[in-house]
Design a protein around this motif. Sequence first.
Motif, short mmCIF file in Angstrom:
data_model
loop_
_atom_site.label_atom_id
_atom_site.label_comp_id
_atom_site.label_asym_id
_atom_site.label_seq_id
_atom_site.Cartn_x
_atom_site.Cartn_y
_atom_site.Cartn_z
N SER A 181 7.21 -8.81 0.64
CA SER A 181 8.60 -8.80 1.09
C SER A 181 8.81 -9.72 2.30
O SER A 181 9.93 -10.13 2.57
N ALA A 182 7.73 -10.01 3.01
CA ALA A 182 7.88 -10.85 4.21
C ALA A 182 8.29 -12.27 3.83
O ALA A 182 7.75 -12.84 2.89
N LEU A 183 9.23 -12.81 4.56
CA LEU A 183 9.70 -14.16 4.26
C LEU A 183 8.75 -15.20 4.85
O LEU A 183 8.58 -16.28 4.33
N GLU A 184 8.16 -14.83 5.97
CA GLU A 184 7.25 -15.77 6.62
C GLU A 184 5.80 -15.32 6.44
O GLU A 184 5.54 -14.17 6.10
N THR A 185 4.88 -16.26 6.68
CA THR A 185 3.46 -15.92 6.60
C THR A 185 2.99 -15.41 7.96
O THR A 185 3.26 -16.04 8.99
N TYR A 186 2.30 -14.27 7.94
CA TYR A 186 1.74 -13.73 9.17
C TYR A 186 0.24 -13.52 9.02
O TYR A 186 -0.26 -13.32 7.91
N PHE A 187 -0.44 -13.56 10.15
CA PHE A 187 -1.89 -13.33 10.13
C PHE A 187 -2.25 -12.28 11.16
O PHE A 187 -1.70 -12.26 12.27
N ARG A 188 -3.20 -11.43 10.79
CA ARG A 188 -3.74 -10.46 11.77
C ARG A 188 -5.03 -11.03 12.34
O ARG A 188 -5.91 -11.47 11.60
N PHE A 189 -5.12 -11.00 13.67
CA PHE A 189 -6.33 -11.45 14.36
C PHE A 189 -7.02 -10.22 14.95
O PHE A 189 -6.37 -9.41 15.60
N SER A 190 -8.31 -10.08 14.72
CA SER A 190 -9.07 -9.07 15.46
C SER A 190 -10.01 -9.81 16.38
O SER A 190 -10.63 -10.79 15.99
N ILE A 191 -10.04 -9.35 17.61
CA ILE A 191 -10.70 -10.11 18.66
C ILE A 191 -11.75 -9.27 19.37
O ILE A 191 -11.45 -8.19 19.89
N LEU A 192 -12.97 -9.76 19.35
CA LEU A 192 -14.08 -9.02 19.97
C LEU A 192 -14.47 -9.72 21.27
O LEU A 192 -14.67 -10.94 21.29
N ASP A 193 -14.57 -8.96 22.34
CA ASP A 193 -15.00 -9.51 23.63
C ASP A 193 -16.51 -9.73 23.57
O ASP A 193 -17.28 -8.79 23.36
N ILE A 194 -16.94 -10.98 23.76
CA ILE A 194 -18.39 -11.26 23.71
C ILE A 194 -18.89 -11.85 25.02
O ILE A 194 -19.78 -12.70 25.03
N THR A 195 -18.32 -11.38 26.14
CA THR A 195 -18.72 -11.91 27.44
C THR A 195 -20.23 -11.84 27.64
O THR A 195 -20.87 -12.82 28.03
N GLN A 196 -20.79 -10.65 27.34
CA GLN A 196 -22.23 -10.49 27.57
C GLN A 196 -23.04 -11.37 26.63
O GLN A 196 -23.97 -12.08 27.03
#
Lengths: 266, 369
Positions: free
Chosen positions: B108-123
């Motif tokens: 139903s969405a007119l535009e394309t969307y993306f989900r980002f999952s972000i992992l902190d990898i400082t160490q």
Amino acid sequence: MSIAITKRNNVKIFGKGTQAIVFAHGYGCDQKMWRIITPAFEKDYRIILFDHVGSGNSDQSAYDFEKYSSLKGYAEDLNEILYSLDLQKVIFVGHSVSSMIGVLAAADRPELYEKLILIGPSPCYINDNEYFGGFSYKDIDELIATLESNYLGWSSFIAPVIIGNPELPEYSEELKNSFCAMNPDIAKHFAKVTFLGDNREDLSRVCTSTLIIQCHPDVIAPVRVGEFVHKKIPDSKYVLLNSAGHCPHLTAPDQVISSIRSYLTT
Amino acid sequence: MNTQPFLENAEDLYQNAPFGYMTVRADGLIVNVNATLLKWLGYEWEEILLQKSFQDLLDMGGKIYFETHMMPMLLMQGEISEINIELKGKASIKLPTLVNASRIHDQSALETYFRFSILDITQRKSYELELIKARQEAEQTIQRLKQINAELEQFASIASHDLQAPLRTISGLIGLSEKKGHFPVDSEVTKYFSLIKRNAQRMKLMIGDLLEYARIDSEELPFEEFSLNEACEIGLEMIDDQVKESNAVITIPELPMVIGNKLQLARLFQNLFGNSIKYRSESDPVIRVAFEEKNDEIRVFVKDNGMGFEEDLADQVFGFMKRLHSHDSIPGTGIGLSACKRILAIHGGTIGATSEPGKGSTFYFTLPR
């Protein structure tokens, strides 16, 4: 045809037409980037693909830090390729940094080029007084630092898990490999040459008729930069795509193909 | 005790998961972001939502990577995984992350969307930097060692050609002068020239041994499995003349199989047998080879009835150019046993000796099994 130059630049020739279109890839990529575009022109044109020295499957040993310390070295290579293939009046399609390489090559040897098509061109990435390039010196320093400290991040580190596209099975693999194929020292040097260069003065030397293909928004070559290029190249046309990003030949290939087609038929 | 499964609250999970979440439009505009990521980046919700695009959180390298690789891949294959990219937060916060993203399949969405999952990898990033640094250092060390090795090889070649040539001339001219009778019998001149000749001989020996020593490291070293008896035999052939001249009796049992470089181990036996003969006692040399197998090593003994030495000096004999005797009493260079030590080091073994003056010596070495 010189075997040495063919090997140096990994030149590939195919297609059924007589008129030649030469495609030149941008920074951090190689000739495989044109794969979605070229099938549309194979029937009517002779397609010439190549890798800049230091990229893709070019001859790494031919990389000369002195020669490639400005885009001129790459422009000379381009003209040498055309000369060695005995080509004149070609259509040149350049992406990103290769737009400027094409500008320099055509300004020096106008008889070799009939038309230039520049996708996301930028003659100068750094802001300079009134001129807006989109970046500051600090940005470029950051980029070099990224390449120094995080080269792995751009190549092998991200490589392990990239799942292929069912429609374009081998494609993502190639995309992934293009960065890996670049020697880190060359990548750094090429980045400096690309992003610190200033070729604004060369634009007005171009007497070849030119099409500028611009995306919106494009953070690497913003709209204002594309407009600047259009203003400075005397015989130029400008088309703004309904697509974001810097690689429309990958993300909006249909728009790129139709823009090129309609430009070539006028 | 409650045995019911825990009921998740989806909103709480989204906001407070130990993971950054973000939803972006195809042009990069951020249309949703979770509390965890906001906290990591130091931004307020209003500062980000519909205000910033994902590219705004990237430095120039990241932007180029995003535009030329990440977004094209996302649009073409609908997902990307394990992209290592650094995010810029508020007030010069820098967050090294690993990003996964996929297209939202909402018809139903007119535009394309993306989900980002972000992992902190400082160490993880700091470990990676350590690794890169260590690798760079190791590479530099290798470069330096290669250079040193090349210089040593060059030195060996100078020793072989440039040093030996004048020596040959000196020896040759003295020999010629002797033959032509230039030296009167019993004169002082004759004595001097005989000394010169002896020293030239000694130097020749030293150059030869030095070359041999230098060769241990410069040679290509194919390792193979073979019987130690083979190495023994080759070693004996190399000193065939000395064995015959000295009436030496050498007993060798059936020795075990080893993995190593045959030629180098042959040189090892050549040196050990040669020493037993050179440092002999009044009686004819008797040399016995024996061995014992332990859990993880083979220990080989070469026992002789030679003159022996004070056991306190056992360590010294393996020193480079270290000798217990003067060259005049027993000619030698002090290189042979240090060459043996080097050969065993390459094979992952050790060498040692026990001895008593007048009662012979036992040299032993170990090889890994």
